[in-house]
Each structure stands twice: as structure tokens, then as C-alpha cells.
Design a protein around this motif. Structure first.
Motif, PDB file in Angstrom:
ATOM      1  N   PRO A   1       3.106   0.924  -3.016  1.00  0.00           N
ATOM      2  CA  PRO A   1       4.342   1.646  -3.317  1.00  0.00           C
ATOM      3  C   PRO A   1       4.592   1.805  -4.807  1.00  0.00           C
ATOM      4  CG  PRO A   1       4.853  -0.613  -2.725  1.00  0.00           C
ATOM      5  CD  PRO A   1       3.373  -0.436  -2.533  1.00  0.00           C
ATOM      6  N   VAL A   2       5.159   2.951  -5.161  1.00  0.00           N
ATOM      7  CA  VAL A   2       5.678   3.163  -6.511  1.00  0.00           C
ATOM      8  C   VAL A   2       7.143   2.740  -6.456  1.00  0.00           C
ATOM      9  CG1 VAL A   2       6.230   4.861  -8.285  1.00  0.00           C
ATOM     10  CG2 VAL A   2       4.122   5.092  -6.941  1.00  0.00           C
ATOM     11  N   ARG A   3       7.439   1.658  -7.147  1.00  0.00           N
ATOM     12  CA  ARG A   3       8.813   1.158  -7.171  1.00  0.00           C
ATOM     13  C   ARG A   3       9.549   1.796  -8.332  1.00  0.00           C
ATOM     14  NH1 ARG A   3       5.487  -3.360  -5.645  1.00  0.00           N
ATOM     15  NH2 ARG A   3       6.347  -4.533  -3.916  1.00  0.00           N
ATOM     16  N   PRO A   4      10.769   2.142  -8.230  1.00  0.00           N
ATOM     17  CA  PRO A   4      11.748   1.850  -7.191  1.00  0.00           C
ATOM     18  C   PRO A   4      11.907   2.955  -6.152  1.00  0.00           C
ATOM     19  CG  PRO A   4      12.924   2.698  -9.072  1.00  0.00           C
ATOM     20  CD  PRO A   4      11.452   2.683  -9.438  1.00  0.00           C
ATOM     21  N   ILE A   5      11.045   3.968  -6.155  1.00  0.00           N
ATOM     22  CA  ILE A   5      11.250   5.084  -5.229  1.00  0.00           C
ATOM     23  C   ILE A   5      10.543   4.884  -3.886  1.00  0.00           C
ATOM     24  CG2 ILE A   5      11.760   6.769  -7.020  1.00  0.00           C
ATOM     25  CD1 ILE A   5       8.849   7.754  -6.770  1.00  0.00           C
ATOM     26  N   TRP A   6       9.679   3.913  -3.784  1.00  0.00           N
ATOM     27  CA  TRP A   6       9.015   3.528  -2.549  1.00  0.00           C
ATOM     28  C   TRP A   6       8.272   4.681  -1.877  1.00  0.00           C
ATOM     29  CZ3 TRP A   6       8.076  -1.402  -1.201  1.00  0.00           C
ATOM     30  CH2 TRP A   6       8.683  -2.350  -2.005  1.00  0.00           C
ATOM     31  N   LEU A   7       7.505   5.381  -2.712  1.00  0.00           N
ATOM     32  CA  LEU A   7       6.564   6.373  -2.214  1.00  0.00           C
ATOM     33  C   LEU A   7       5.167   5.851  -2.494  1.00  0.00           C
ATOM     34  CD1 LEU A   7       8.180   9.713  -3.444  1.00  0.00           C
ATOM     35  CD2 LEU A   7       8.343   8.656  -1.177  1.00  0.00           C
ATOM     36  N   CYS A   8       4.214   6.253  -1.659  1.00  0.00           N
ATOM     37  CA  CYS A   8       2.819   5.835  -1.850  1.00  0.00           C
ATOM     38  C   CYS A   8       2.272   6.446  -3.130  1.00  0.00           C
ATOM     39  CB  CYS A   8       1.989   6.274  -0.651  1.00  0.00           C
ATOM     40  SG  CYS A   8       0.231   5.925  -0.841  1.00  0.00           S
ATOM     41  N   ARG A   9       1.605   5.622  -3.925  1.00  0.00           N
ATOM     42  CA  ARG A   9       1.065   6.126  -5.190  1.00  0.00           C
ATOM     43  C   ARG A   9      -0.127   7.053  -4.994  1.00  0.00           C
ATOM     44  NH1 ARG A   9       1.401   3.037  -8.985  1.00  0.00           N
ATOM     45  NH2 ARG A   9       2.412   1.288  -7.976  1.00  0.00           N
ATOM     46  N   VAL A  10      -0.731   7.083  -3.814  1.00  0.00           N
ATOM     47  CA  VAL A  10      -1.878   7.958  -3.563  1.00  0.00           C
ATOM     48  C   VAL A  10      -1.447   9.280  -2.936  1.00  0.00           C
ATOM     49  CG1 VAL A  10      -4.046   8.202  -2.287  1.00  0.00           C
ATOM     50  CG2 VAL A  10      -3.486   6.021  -3.362  1.00  0.00           C
ATOM     51  N   ASP A  11      -0.657   9.217  -1.866  1.00  0.00           N
ATOM     52  CA  ASP A  11      -0.341  10.451  -1.143  1.00  0.00           C
ATOM     53  C   ASP A  11       1.130  10.867  -1.210  1.00  0.00           C
ATOM     54  OD1 ASP A  11       0.949   8.805   0.809  1.00  0.00           O
ATOM     55  OD2 ASP A  11      -0.907   8.630   1.936  1.00  0.00           O
ATOM     56  N   ALA A  12       1.948  10.122  -1.939  1.00  0.00           N
ATOM     57  CA  ALA A  12       3.369  10.429  -2.171  1.00  0.00           C
ATOM     58  C   ALA A  12       4.198  10.484  -0.891  1.00  0.00           C
ATOM     59  CB  ALA A  12       3.529  11.722  -2.963  1.00  0.00           C
ATOM     60  N   ARG A  13       3.723   9.839   0.157  1.00  0.00           N
ATOM     61  CA  ARG A  13       4.504   9.748   1.392  1.00  0.00           C
ATOM     62  C   ARG A  13       5.375   8.499   1.332  1.00  0.00           C
ATOM     63  NH1 ARG A  13       0.141  11.600   5.945  1.00  0.00           N
ATOM     64  NH2 ARG A  13      -0.047  13.705   5.127  1.00  0.00           N
ATOM     65  N   PRO A  14       6.430   8.445   2.134  1.00  0.00           N
ATOM     66  CA  PRO A  14       7.245   7.225   2.171  1.00  0.00           C
ATOM     67  C   PRO A  14       6.358   6.019   2.503  1.00  0.00           C
ATOM     68  CG  PRO A  14       8.378   8.984   3.319  1.00  0.00           C
ATOM     69  CD  PRO A  14       6.990   9.493   3.002  1.00  0.00           C
ATOM     70  N   TRP A  15       6.524   4.981   1.696  1.00  0.00           N
ATOM     71  CA  TRP A  15       5.703   3.786   1.890  1.00  0.00           C
ATOM     72  C   TRP A  15       6.379   2.854   2.865  1.00  0.00           C
ATOM     73  CZ3 TRP A  15       5.284  -1.406   1.813  1.00  0.00           C
ATOM     74  CH2 TRP A  15       3.996  -1.916   1.771  1.00  0.00           C
ATOM     75  N   PRO A  16       5.666   2.242   3.802  1.00  0.00           N
ATOM     76  CA  PRO A  16       4.222   2.267   3.954  1.00  0.00           C
ATOM     77  C   PRO A  16       3.735   3.532   4.666  1.00  0.00           C
ATOM     78  CG  PRO A  16       5.176   0.772   5.572  1.00  0.00           C
ATOM     79  CD  PRO A  16       6.296   1.273   4.709  1.00  0.00           C
ATOM     80  N   CYS A  17       2.809   4.203   4.033  1.00  0.00           N
ATOM     81  CA  CYS A  17       2.199   5.401   4.614  1.00  0.00           C
ATOM     82  C   CYS A  17       1.195   4.952   5.688  1.00  0.00           C
ATOM     83  CB  CYS A  17       1.502   6.217   3.535  1.00  0.00           C
ATOM     84  SG  CYS A  17       0.087   5.373   2.787  1.00  0.00           S
ATOM     85  N   GLY A  18       0.592   5.883   6.371  1.00  0.00           N
ATOM     86  CA  GLY A  18      -0.369   5.557   7.428  1.00  0.00           C
ATOM     87  C   GLY A  18      -1.518   4.695   6.952  1.00  0.00           C
ATOM     88  N   GLU A  19      -2.070   5.037   5.806  1.00  0.00           N
ATOM     89  CA  GLU A  19      -3.204   4.259   5.268  1.00  0.00           C
ATOM     90  C   GLU A  19      -2.779   2.851   4.875  1.00  0.00           C
ATOM     91  OE1 GLU A  19      -6.469   4.970   5.123  1.00  0.00           O
ATOM     92  OE2 GLU A  19      -6.039   6.828   6.198  1.00  0.00           O
ATOM     93  N   ALA A  20      -1.586   2.715   4.318  1.00  0.00           N
ATOM     94  CA  ALA A  20      -1.077   1.385   3.961  1.00  0.00           C
ATOM     95  C   ALA A  20      -0.883   0.545   5.218  1.00  0.00           C
ATOM     96  CB  ALA A  20       0.231   1.502   3.186  1.00  0.00           C
ATOM     97  N   LYS A  21      -0.370   1.148   6.273  1.00  0.00           N
ATOM     98  CA  LYS A  21      -0.183   0.427   7.531  1.00  0.00           C
ATOM     99  C   LYS A  21      -1.519  -0.083   8.062  1.00  0.00           C
ATOM    100  CE  LYS A  21       3.936   2.998   8.856  1.00  0.00           C
ATOM    101  NZ  LYS A  21       4.485   4.009   9.777  1.00  0.00           N
ATOM    102  N   LEU A  22      -2.530   0.769   8.042  1.00  0.00           N
ATOM    103  CA  LEU A  22      -3.850   0.347   8.507  1.00  0.00           C
ATOM    104  C   LEU A  22      -4.408  -0.794   7.663  1.00  0.00           C
ATOM    105  CD1 LEU A  22      -5.494   3.809   9.296  1.00  0.00           C
ATOM    106  CD2 LEU A  22      -4.664   2.091  10.940  1.00  0.00           C
ATOM    107  N   ALA A  23      -4.246  -0.702   6.349  1.00  0.00           N
ATOM    108  CA  ALA A  23      -4.735  -1.759   5.456  1.00  0.00           C
ATOM    109  C   ALA A  23      -3.983  -3.066   5.693  1.00  0.00           C
ATOM    110  CB  ALA A  23      -4.603  -1.322   4.001  1.00  0.00           C
ATOM    111  N   LEU A  24      -2.680  -2.980   5.900  1.00  0.00           N
ATOM    112  CA  LEU A  24      -1.888  -4.180   6.164  1.00  0.00           C
ATOM    113  C   LEU A  24      -2.259  -4.807   7.503  1.00  0.00           C
ATOM    114  CD1 LEU A  24       1.490  -2.870   4.801  1.00  0.00           C
ATOM    115  CD2 LEU A  24       0.305  -4.912   3.967  1.00  0.00           C
ATOM    116  N   LEU A  25      -2.449  -3.993   8.530  1.00  0.00           N
ATOM    117  CA  LEU A  25      -2.871  -4.525   9.826  1.00  0.00           C
ATOM    118  C   LEU A  25      -4.225  -5.215   9.725  1.00  0.00           C
ATOM    119  CD1 LEU A  25      -1.726  -1.648  12.204  1.00  0.00           C
ATOM    120  CD2 LEU A  25      -0.827  -3.992  12.158  1.00  0.00           C
TER     121      LEU A  25
END
Length: 84
Positions: A11-35
Motif C-alpha cells: 500500500p501507498v500510505r496514507p491513501i491505501w492504494l496499491c503501488r503497482v496497480d493503483a487499486r484499493p489495497w489489498p488488491c487481488g495480487e496482494a491478497k494472493l501474496a498474503l494468503l
């Protein structure tokens, strides 16, 4: 603070968007990585996400002139274990 998050989709703080795809974090890829990182430790994942949700809520509330954000679904609903 929490352990470093896995992968480049952080996440890009404080706006909480993904730094790669600019989607609301956690984005799909972040979710997969966290799982993957927390495989076999769902309680640990939920604790991490709860802490990050509190931080994100604080940041986004400040950015939106005090209007409270509800990020429960965004941060936690997807990570709950499936029902039996």
C-alpha cells in the motif's frame, strides 16, 4: 509496526492504494501474496489485516475531513476461513 508485506503489491500510505496497480489495497495480487505468506496461519493473517485496517481507517478518515471509513469488508471479509 507489522512485518514487511510480501511482494511488490504494497500500500501507498496514507491513501491505501496499491503501488503497482493503483487499486484499493489489498488488491487481488496482494491478497494472493498474503494468503501464500500466511498459509496455515489464518489467525495470524487476520491479526495483521485487523491492524492494517485500523491504520488505514485512521489515515482515510483524516484525509476525508473526519468522515469515518468502514474498511471491514475490504480488509477482512476475503480472508476469513470458508464456512464448513
Amino acid at each position: 509496526m507489522t512485518a514487511p508485506l510480501p511482494g511488490p503489491h504494497t500500500p501507498v500510505r496514507p491513501i491505501w492504494l496499491c503501488r503497482v496497480d493503483a487499486r484499493p489495497w489489498p488488491c487481488g495480487e496482494a491478497k494472493l501474496a498474503l494468503l501464500a505468506r500466511y498459509d496455515g496461519d489464518r489467525p495470524g493473517l487476520l491479526i495483521l489485516l485487523s491492524r492494517l485496517s485500523v491504520e488505514a481507517t485512521d489515515h482515510l478518515t483524516q484525509l476525508d475531513s473526519g468522515r469515518q471509513a468502514d474498511l471491514t469488508d475490504r480488509f477482512l471479509a476475503w480472508a476469513r476461513p470458508p464456512a464448513d
